[in-house]
Scaffold this motif. Structure first.
Motif, mmCIF file in Angstrom:
data_model
loop_
_atom_site.group_PDB
_atom_site.id
_atom_site.type_symbol
_atom_site.label_atom_id
_atom_site.label_comp_id
_atom_site.label_asym_id
_atom_site.label_seq_id
_atom_site.Cartn_x
_atom_site.Cartn_y
_atom_site.Cartn_z
ATOM 1 N N ASP A 94 -17.229 -40.209 16.263
ATOM 2 C CA ASP A 94 -15.984 -40.196 16.269
ATOM 3 C C ASP A 94 -15.306 -41.219 15.102
ATOM 4 N N THR A 95 -15.781 -42.510 15.616
ATOM 5 C CA THR A 95 -15.090 -43.586 14.585
ATOM 6 C C THR A 95 -15.612 -43.770 13.253
ATOM 7 N N ILE A 96 -17.178 -43.507 12.886
ATOM 8 C CA ILE A 96 -17.825 -43.638 12.076
ATOM 9 C C ILE A 96 -18.003 -45.084 11.788
ATOM 10 N N LYS A 97 -17.925 -45.826 13.110
ATOM 11 C CA LYS A 97 -18.390 -47.587 13.032
ATOM 12 C C LYS A 97 -19.842 -47.193 13.306
ATOM 13 N N GLN A 98 -20.528 -48.471 12.606
ATOM 14 C CA GLN A 98 -21.932 -48.634 12.974
ATOM 15 C C GLN A 98 -22.153 -48.982 14.527
ATOM 16 N N THR A 99 -23.478 -48.324 14.796
ATOM 17 C CA THR A 99 -23.672 -48.556 16.162
ATOM 18 C C THR A 99 -25.081 -48.916 16.313
ATOM 19 N N LYS A 100 -25.575 -50.062 17.340
ATOM 20 C CA LYS A 100 -26.701 -50.548 17.484
ATOM 21 C C LYS A 100 -27.742 -49.645 18.414
ATOM 22 N N THR A 101 -27.117 -49.272 19.303
ATOM 23 C CA THR A 101 -27.873 -48.169 20.419
ATOM 24 C C THR A 101 -27.062 -46.840 20.165
ATOM 25 N N ILE A 102 -27.690 -45.891 20.805
ATOM 26 C CA ILE A 102 -27.144 -44.333 20.739
ATOM 27 C C ILE A 102 -26.491 -44.357 22.073
ATOM 28 N N GLU A 103 -25.424 -44.415 22.545
ATOM 29 C CA GLU A 103 -24.809 -44.235 23.786
ATOM 30 C C GLU A 103 -24.075 -42.968 23.749
ATOM 31 N N ALA A 104 -23.047 -43.050 23.046
ATOM 32 C CA ALA A 104 -22.220 -41.968 22.701
ATOM 33 C C ALA A 104 -22.891 -41.008 21.642
ATOM 34 N N PRO A 105 -22.200 -39.822 21.400
ATOM 35 C CA PRO A 105 -22.596 -39.121 20.098
ATOM 36 C C PRO A 105 -22.634 -39.830 18.864
ATOM 37 N N ALA A 106 -23.617 -39.899 18.111
ATOM 38 C CA ALA A 106 -23.775 -40.584 16.820
ATOM 39 C C ALA A 106 -23.979 -39.566 15.756
ATOM 40 N N ILE A 107 -23.953 -40.031 14.624
ATOM 41 C CA ILE A 107 -24.439 -39.305 13.208
ATOM 42 C C ILE A 107 -25.351 -40.529 12.710
ATOM 43 N N CYS A 108 -26.415 -39.945 12.246
ATOM 44 C CA CYS A 108 -27.571 -40.862 11.453
ATOM 45 C C CYS A 108 -27.137 -40.229 10.114
ATOM 46 N N ALA A 109 -26.605 -41.007 9.054
ATOM 47 C CA ALA A 109 -26.383 -40.464 7.859
ATOM 48 C C ALA A 109 -26.915 -41.293 6.589
ATOM 49 N N MET A 110 -27.097 -40.669 5.610
ATOM 50 C CA MET A 110 -27.720 -41.361 4.353
ATOM 51 C C MET A 110 -27.261 -40.916 3.074
ATOM 52 N N ALA A 111 -27.149 -41.847 2.112
ATOM 53 C CA ALA A 111 -26.936 -41.431 0.447
ATOM 54 C C ALA A 111 -28.055 -41.744 0.114
ATOM 55 N N GLY A 125 -33.227 -40.341 -8.875
ATOM 56 C CA GLY A 125 -32.908 -40.594 -10.022
ATOM 57 C C GLY A 125 -31.649 -40.800 -10.259
ATOM 58 N N LYS A 126 -30.652 -40.102 -11.130
ATOM 59 C CA LYS A 126 -29.141 -40.614 -11.174
ATOM 60 C C LYS A 126 -28.416 -39.672 -10.192
ATOM 61 N N THR A 127 -29.105 -38.833 -9.761
ATOM 62 C CA THR A 127 -28.290 -37.766 -8.688
ATOM 63 C C THR A 127 -28.190 -38.341 -7.046
ATOM 64 N N ARG A 128 -26.966 -38.458 -6.655
ATOM 65 C CA ARG A 128 -26.546 -39.049 -5.442
ATOM 66 C C ARG A 128 -26.673 -37.871 -4.267
ATOM 67 N N LEU A 129 -27.659 -37.961 -3.413
ATOM 68 C CA LEU A 129 -27.364 -36.698 -2.581
ATOM 69 C C LEU A 129 -27.255 -37.352 -0.928
ATOM 70 N N ILE A 130 -26.709 -36.522 -0.376
ATOM 71 C CA ILE A 130 -26.413 -37.245 1.189
ATOM 72 C C ILE A 130 -27.067 -36.085 2.224
ATOM 73 N N ASP A 131 -27.389 -36.828 3.392
ATOM 74 C CA ASP A 131 -27.921 -35.677 4.324
ATOM 75 C C ASP A 131 -27.803 -36.639 5.785
ATOM 76 N N ASN A 132 -27.879 -35.959 6.722
ATOM 77 C CA ASN A 132 -27.404 -36.536 8.249
ATOM 78 C C ASN A 132 -28.010 -35.775 9.269
ATOM 79 N N PHE A 133 -28.125 -36.238 10.601
ATOM 80 C CA PHE A 133 -28.172 -35.372 11.776
ATOM 81 C C PHE A 133 -27.106 -35.981 12.761
ATOM 82 N N PHE A 134 -26.600 -35.216 13.532
ATOM 83 C CA PHE A 134 -25.879 -35.493 14.784
ATOM 84 C C PHE A 134 -26.984 -35.604 15.898
ATOM 85 N N THR A 135 -26.767 -36.669 16.672
ATOM 86 C CA THR A 135 -27.809 -36.828 17.536
ATOM 87 C C THR A 135 -27.736 -36.082 18.771
#
Ligand code: AMP
Length: 282
Positions: free
Chosen positions: A248-265, A269-279
């Motif tokens: 909900d808040t998109i603030k970093q979390t150290k432990t997964i207690e509430a629903p979290a998103i693990c996100a990456m960019a 090469g030069k192309t920036r790709l994003i991916d993620n999963f919802f815990t």
């Protein structure tokens, strides 16, 4: 299905539907549609009497030096995909139709937009919130459909709708992937043959993270370290960020207690790709 380019035409058509008592779904896109977009359109057309797809490469969500000019465009192909998926109207405005010369009002969110992609792309979510608000006001849909592929965007839109009392139901839809796992994206067309092969590290890393969550791991550091190791083994990949955040808040979390998103960019090469999963989906 019809394609219109003006706000006036959209309003007239939607009014006709409304007068007939029909419900309306909206799928905002930047075009170059693929099966990810098609799944949103299908979901909308199964829940609403009519579906509007907007195809608009929104200039104000691109930063200097980003890919606004080179962003792929093909309205003919888009109209085939949208029609097959059940769209009734494509709204494909020119930038001048959306932004008059004296345009000067923006929807600017603090907090959620200052994390993840907001850090690497300052001003991006201001552009997204502004255009989505405009599309909401133009179409006035009952429901609007967004992909979990852009997890932060989905959280930002949900938050905006809550903050500004927008009477539209926001529906999040699952990520659609290529056979090898790469999340479908219009930007995948930028990848060379070699880069396309390398890009599979994103979903490989996502799958490894999901497995750890499924096995009960709650320590974000342990999960992220494993995921990072997989990406770093690919010489063409360079991590922009990889983080575990509260859903909900998109603030970093150290432990997964509430629903979290693990996100990456990740740059391939030069192309920036994003991916993620919802815990909660792991
Ligand atoms: P875009 O045209 O990239 O701005 O995306 C328009 C909408 O389609 C956004 O809500 C995206 O999250 C969604 N979308 C893009 N790619 C995918 C995908 N692979 N799976 C599900 N939704 C997607």
């Amino acid at each position: 299905m019809i394609i219109v380019k003006t706000i006036k035409e959209v309003r007239e058509k939607v009014k006709e539907w409304r007068d007939a008592g029909l419900s309306v779904g909206l799928v905002p896109t930047m075009g170059y549609l693929h099966e990810g977009h098609a799944s949103l359109i299908k979901t909308s057309s199964s829940a609403n009497d009519r579906t509007v797809v907007s195809v608009f490469v929104n200039p104000i969500q691109f930063g200097p030096g980003e890919d606004l000019e080179s962003y792929p465009r093909d309205i003919e192909h888009d109209s085939e995909i949208a029609q097959t998926a059940g769209a009734d109207l494509i709204f494909n405005p020119e930038p001048e139709e959306m932004y008059l010369d004296n345009f000067s009002t923006f929807v600017d969110m603090t907090g959620l937009t200052e994390e993840l992609c907001g850090l690497s792309r300052p001003g991006h979510f201001r552009g997204v919130c502004t255009v989505v608000t405009k599309l909401f006001n133009i179409v006035k849909p009952d429901r609007a459909y967004f992909g979990k592929k852009d997890a932060q965007q989905l959280a930002v839109i949900r938050h905006m709708v809550q903050d500004l009392n927008v009477d539209i139901e926001v529906v999040g839809c699952p990520i659609v992937r290529e056979e090898d796992g790469l999340a479908k994206s219009s930007r995948n067309t930028y990848l060379s043959h070699e880069e396309r092969k390398a890009a599979v590290v994103l979903s490989k890393s996502i799958n490894a993270g999901k497995e750890l969550v499924k096995s009960g791991e709650k320590d974000a550091g342990i999960i992220l370290a494993k995921m990072q190791e997989i990406i770093e083994a690919e010489p063409l990949a360079k991590i922009d960020y990889i983080k575990m955040v509260d859903a909900d808040t998109i603030k970093q979390t150290k432990t997964i207690e509430a629903p979290a998103i693990c996100a990456m960019a990740v740059y391939i090469g030069k192309t920036r790709l994003i991916d993620n999963f919802f815990t909660e989906d792991a």
